[in-house]
Design a protein around this motif. Structure first.
Motif, mmCIF file in Angstrom:
data_model
loop_
_atom_site.group_PDB
_atom_site.id
_atom_site.type_symbol
_atom_site.label_atom_id
_atom_site.label_comp_id
_atom_site.label_asym_id
_atom_site.label_seq_id
_atom_site.Cartn_x
_atom_site.Cartn_y
_atom_site.Cartn_z
ATOM 1 N N ALA A 175 -10.112 -4.344 -8.038
ATOM 2 C CA ALA A 175 -10.862 -3.677 -6.973
ATOM 3 C C ALA A 175 -10.644 -4.389 -5.635
ATOM 4 O O ALA A 175 -10.486 -3.739 -4.602
ATOM 5 N N LEU A 176 -10.599 -5.717 -5.673
ATOM 6 C CA LEU A 176 -10.342 -6.485 -4.456
ATOM 7 C C LEU A 176 -8.933 -6.205 -3.914
ATOM 8 O O LEU A 176 -8.733 -6.033 -2.707
ATOM 9 N N THR A 177 -7.966 -6.116 -4.818
ATOM 10 C CA THR A 177 -6.591 -5.796 -4.422
ATOM 11 C C THR A 177 -6.538 -4.426 -3.748
ATOM 12 O O THR A 177 -5.947 -4.264 -2.674
ATOM 13 N N VAL A 178 -7.172 -3.449 -4.377
ATOM 14 C CA VAL A 178 -7.167 -2.091 -3.817
ATOM 15 C C VAL A 178 -7.958 -2.043 -2.513
ATOM 16 O O VAL A 178 -7.596 -1.302 -1.591
ATOM 17 N N MET A 179 -9.012 -2.845 -2.407
ATOM 18 C CA MET A 179 -9.770 -2.904 -1.158
ATOM 19 C C MET A 179 -8.868 -3.393 -0.024
ATOM 20 O O MET A 179 -8.911 -2.860 1.093
ATOM 21 N N CYS A 180 -8.025 -4.368 -0.307
ATOM 22 C CA CYS A 180 -7.059 -4.858 0.695
ATOM 23 C C CYS A 180 -6.060 -3.759 1.057
ATOM 24 O O CYS A 180 -5.699 -3.596 2.226
ATOM 25 N N GLU A 181 -5.624 -2.996 0.054
ATOM 26 C CA GLU A 181 -4.702 -1.892 0.321
ATOM 27 C C GLU A 181 -5.377 -0.812 1.171
ATOM 28 O O GLU A 181 -4.761 -0.256 2.084
ATOM 29 N N ILE A 182 -6.639 -0.531 0.885
ATOM 30 C CA ILE A 182 -7.386 0.452 1.681
ATOM 31 C C ILE A 182 -7.502 -0.039 3.124
ATOM 32 O O ILE A 182 -7.335 0.742 4.066
ATOM 33 N N ARG A 233 -3.511 3.697 9.802
ATOM 34 C CA ARG A 233 -3.813 5.141 9.858
ATOM 35 C C ARG A 233 -3.036 5.955 8.823
ATOM 36 O O ARG A 233 -2.537 7.034 9.088
ATOM 37 N N LEU A 234 -2.919 5.362 7.632
ATOM 38 C CA LEU A 234 -2.254 6.049 6.521
ATOM 39 C C LEU A 234 -3.270 6.707 5.582
ATOM 40 O O LEU A 234 -2.896 7.438 4.680
ATOM 41 N N TRP A 235 -4.538 6.402 5.812
ATOM 42 C CA TRP A 235 -5.620 6.944 4.995
ATOM 43 C C TRP A 235 -6.680 7.477 5.945
ATOM 44 O O TRP A 235 -7.172 6.735 6.798
ATOM 45 N N LYS A 236 -7.003 8.745 5.803
ATOM 46 C CA LYS A 236 -7.953 9.354 6.728
ATOM 47 C C LYS A 236 -9.063 10.012 5.936
ATOM 48 O O LYS A 236 -8.806 10.755 4.982
ATOM 49 N N VAL A 237 -10.282 9.730 6.341
ATOM 50 C CA VAL A 237 -11.454 10.329 5.712
ATOM 51 C C VAL A 237 -12.208 11.081 6.796
ATOM 52 O O VAL A 237 -12.505 10.518 7.855
ATOM 53 N N LYS A 238 -12.505 12.338 6.515
ATOM 54 C CA LYS A 238 -13.252 13.139 7.475
ATOM 55 C C LYS A 238 -14.650 12.534 7.625
ATOM 56 O O LYS A 238 -15.299 12.219 6.646
ATOM 57 N N GLY A 239 -15.078 12.359 8.868
ATOM 58 C CA GLY A 239 -16.401 11.799 9.107
ATOM 59 C C GLY A 239 -16.372 10.378 9.621
ATOM 60 O O GLY A 239 -17.413 9.765 9.805
ATOM 61 N N ASN A 297 -11.114 18.081 1.426
ATOM 62 C CA ASN A 297 -11.416 17.221 2.579
ATOM 63 C C ASN A 297 -12.197 15.959 2.217
ATOM 64 O O ASN A 297 -13.027 15.502 2.992
ATOM 65 N N VAL A 298 -11.931 15.399 1.035
ATOM 66 C CA VAL A 298 -12.552 14.128 0.683
ATOM 67 C C VAL A 298 -11.819 13.033 1.448
ATOM 68 O O VAL A 298 -12.435 12.234 2.144
ATOM 69 N N PHE A 299 -10.496 12.994 1.313
ATOM 70 C CA PHE A 299 -9.659 12.119 2.118
ATOM 71 C C PHE A 299 -8.226 12.605 2.059
ATOM 72 O O PHE A 299 -7.866 13.450 1.261
#
Length: 162
Positions: A38-45, A52-58, A116-118
């Protein structure tokens, strides 16, 4: 609708834990690797968000909620399930991860985008390869952790004897 999807994924994943045998033993054994993952993925997020490779509406608030619900819901629980199902065998672990990562990288991500989740601005094949790399890193971490902190197997027949 996106909030309902996020919450459904979170609650559904934790409800699946009810079907795990020896829940306490499995959590003790696989929680370190799941938290590491989870920590690894948190760093990736964080990397994806910064570039700006991951966009979440809101905006940032929804991005944080989405990341939290996905990481500490389906992602964490799925790690425990995959390690339990693979029984520590790399071939089984790899096959389960390939199947799960294919489903996640292609149809699930497409559904998240549609509702439109992400939206991830990385080709699905590259995202799939990133997921596989994470899985290999997790397996290596678990094997390393087991060498440092070996877990005694529960002997159910001799449980009452001293």
């Amino acid at each position: 609708m996106p909030i309902a999807i996020r919450i459904a994924f979170f609650v559904g994943s934790w409800l699946s834990v009810l079907f795990l045998p020896n829940k306490k033993k499995l959590f003790v054994k696989y929680l370190p690797v799941s938290l590491f993952s989870a920590l690894t993925v948190m760093c990736e997020i964080f990397f994806f968000s910064t570039h700006r490779l991951w966009k979440v509406k809101g905006g940032q608030k929804n991005m944080t909620h989405t990341a939290f619900l996905l990481l500490f819901g389906p992602y964490l629980v799925m790690n425990i399930w995959v390690f339990y199902l693979s029984k520590g065998k790399f071939l089984y672990y790899a096959l389960i991860n390939i199947a799960a990562d294919l489903v996640y990288a292609f149809p699930i991500i497409a559904l998240f985008k549609k509702f439109n989740v992400f939206h991830i601005k990385v080709k699905s094949i590259y995202f799939f390869l990133l997921l596989l790399a994470d899985a290999c890193l997790n397996f290596g971490f678990q094997k390393f952790f087991e060498k440092i902190y070996p877990q005694p197997e529960m002997d159910l027949q001799n449980k009452g004897e001293s």
